[in-house]
Enzyme design. Sequence first.
Site, PDB file in Angstrom:
ATOM      1  N   CYS A 147      -0.494  -2.080  -3.371  1.00  0.00           N
ATOM      2  CA  CYS A 147      -1.106  -3.352  -2.975  1.00  0.00           C
ATOM      3  C   CYS A 147      -0.798  -3.554  -1.500  1.00  0.00           C
ATOM      4  O   CYS A 147      -0.923  -2.625  -0.712  1.00  0.00           O
ATOM      5  CB  CYS A 147      -0.551  -4.486  -3.836  1.00  0.00           C
ATOM      6  SG  CYS A 147       1.259  -4.599  -3.831  1.00  0.00           S
ATOM      7  N   ARG A 172     -10.035  -7.448   1.609  1.00  0.00           N
ATOM      8  CA  ARG A 172      -8.924  -6.787   2.307  1.00  0.00           C
ATOM      9  C   ARG A 172      -9.072  -5.273   2.222  1.00  0.00           C
ATOM     10  O   ARG A 172      -8.851  -4.562   3.210  1.00  0.00           O
ATOM     11  CB  ARG A 172      -7.572  -7.208   1.709  1.00  0.00           C
ATOM     12  CG  ARG A 172      -7.171  -8.628   2.050  1.00  0.00           C
ATOM     13  CD  ARG A 172      -5.815  -8.983   1.466  1.00  0.00           C
ATOM     14  NE  ARG A 172      -4.724  -8.306   2.164  1.00  0.00           N
ATOM     15  CZ  ARG A 172      -3.463  -8.287   1.730  1.00  0.00           C
ATOM     16  NH1 ARG A 172      -3.138  -8.899   0.592  1.00  0.00           N
ATOM     17  NH2 ARG A 172      -2.514  -7.663   2.412  1.00  0.00           N
TER      18      ARG A 172
END
Length: 279
Positions: free
Chosen positions: A237, A178
């Site tokens: 995050c 990611r």
Amino acid sequence: MKPLISATELLALLETKNLIIIDASNGKEAFNNYLETHLQGALFVDLNTQLAAIKEDVAEGGRHPLPTLEQFSKVVGALGITPESHVVVYDDKNGANAAARFWWMLVSLGHEKIQVLNGGKQAAEKIGFHMEKGNKKATPVSDYPFSNWQLPQVTLTDVEKATTNPDAIIIDVRETARYKGHVEPLDLIAGHIPNAVNVPFSTNLDENGLFLSPSLLKEKYETVFQNIPAENQIVHCGSGVTACHTLLAIASAGLEIPKLYIGSWSEWSRNGKGIVTEE
């Protein structure tokens, strides 16, 4: 009080008067899973409705923005938590998900006796911890007293300034695929914030899903931070949840807790800011 507690230590505390156990497992089936089986005496907390104030426009605060202090103090009081309570929170992802978010929020509210169950529900099951079914009801108390969020946070603007500050560090705790922009299962655009470094939250855990020892975590994060002071350290995050897992790891190491970017990638990626991808 150390931020982590083992399943064996928790078992020994079960008859303690002020103990409150919280199941903060997250996901579509989290509440149904809780009804099916949870640690003896555990109360359920929902990430989306109790630990966040989700807005229609995710560009404003990301996918899991914080509730107001007033809202959260009501949630805490409704759970029966007072300043004297010893709270232990767990989830079904080895403590790597919303348990850490609840820990960060309660510490930031000013609560001192709060610990995360190391290894989560799985660790408790492994030692034969007594499990229950059904929905345990809390005994509500008055709203928890508060003044302000006591742990440091940063805004989108603060993070943007940090992208060009050589004396700052931005840590992205998402998995490497990611971070590099190879996949993005949750947000609209893949990639990472300019100058962010990737330290996946999963690297805080050993092969058994337990946190690394405080000494190993200290060595790990002192290497990551080098000599950058805590006031210039930012952790994020996807939506401000698993970042708390890394903040918990850093606290367990005995280091000062860095600043949390609650909006995280879900906010940053929706505001036309710089985005980096890697091969």
